[in-house]
Design a protein around this motif. Sequence first.
Motif, PDB file in Angstrom:
ATOM      1  N   LEU A 177       0.800  -1.230   0.000  1.00 19.65           N
ATOM      2  CA  LEU A 177       0.000   0.000   0.000  1.00 19.65           C
ATOM      3  C   LEU A 177       0.832   1.280   0.000  1.00 19.65           C
ATOM      4  N   THR A 178       2.122   1.170   0.213  1.00 23.46           N
ATOM      5  CA  THR A 178       2.944   2.363   0.385  1.00 23.46           C
ATOM      6  C   THR A 178       3.852   2.582  -0.815  1.00 23.46           C
ATOM      7  N   SER A 179       3.805   3.787  -1.367  1.00 20.53           N
ATOM      8  CA  SER A 179       4.672   4.138  -2.491  1.00 20.53           C
ATOM      9  C   SER A 179       6.020   4.626  -1.972  1.00 20.53           C
ATOM     10  N   PRO A 180       7.059   4.577  -2.795  1.00 15.72           N
ATOM     11  CA  PRO A 180       8.360   5.110  -2.359  1.00 15.72           C
ATOM     12  C   PRO A 180       8.282   6.575  -1.950  1.00 15.72           C
ATOM     13  N   PHE A 181       7.472   7.364  -2.670  1.00 12.33           N
ATOM     14  CA  PHE A 181       7.342   8.787  -2.340  1.00 12.33           C
ATOM     15  C   PHE A 181       6.735   8.972  -0.953  1.00 12.33           C
TER      16      PHE A 181
END
Length: 259
Positions: A177-181
Motif C-alpha cells: 500500500l505504500t509508495s516510495p514517495f
Amino acid sequence: MSRTWGPLAAWGLFTILPAPVVEEITPDIARRALHAMPLVGLGLGVMAGAAATLVTLLNGGQPLVMIAGLAVLAMSTGCLHLDGLADTADGLGSRKPAEQALEIMRQSDIGPMGVTAIILVLALEIAAAASPHLGGWHGVWVLVTLPMVARVAPLAASGRWVPSARKEGFGALFTGLTSPFTLAVVMAAVLVVSVVSGLWLFGPHTGIAAAIACLAAWGFEAAWQRHIVMRLHGVTGDVFGSLVEMTGLVYLLVLAVGA
C-alpha cells in the motif's frame, strides 16, 4: 472522506484505547490507517512520556521511568507488537520451510523462542535506562519519540515492492500500500521531528544523535525485513509487529550510548 479518518482508523485498529469502530477495512481505509501509524505512535509516545514524567517528578529512579513508559506503550496496544515479535521468533527459530514456519506463527501459543525474544527485547530496553545518556528528561524525550520512529517500519514493510506471505489474514490487508514517495515523505517528517525536538531540548549533540539513531533503526529494519522476506517469502501482520519492536529497540540502544 475526512482527513482525520486515517489517524482515527489507525488508533482503533492498532490500539485498545477508545476510538471509533472500523466495521470494514477497505483498501482505502487500510492505506490511510497505515500511513497514519507514525502519528499514532507520537500520540502513544506522549502518553508514555506523561507516565515517565510523573515518575521523574516523584523521584522514582531512572529504571522505573523507562519501565513506566514502556508499560504504557505495551498496554495501550494490547501487547500487539510484542505478540508479533514472539510469533515471528517462533516461526524463524523453527528452521522449518516457509509454509510450515508460517503455520507455526499462526498458532495462538508462544514457544520458547518467542518467550526468549520478548524477554531479551524488554531486558535490553530496561537496561538502556541505566545509561547516563538517558538520565533525567532525556529518557522522557526518548519515550515520546520512540514509538513514532518505530512505526515507520510498517510503512517500509508495506511498500509496493514487498510481497505478502499470505493471501489472507489481517496483515495481507496492509501489504503493497505504500509508495516510495510516501515512505520518503513520512521518514523525512519523523526525522525532522526527532532531530529538531532533540536539538531544541538538549542541544546539537542530542539532535545529531537522534538523526543517527533514526537512520540506524531504519537501516536495521531494512536488513531484517529483507531477511524475513527471503525466509518466509513475504511479510505478515506478525512480521509488522516484530519490525516495530526491533526498530524501536535499535533507536533506543543507539541513543543510550550516544545521546
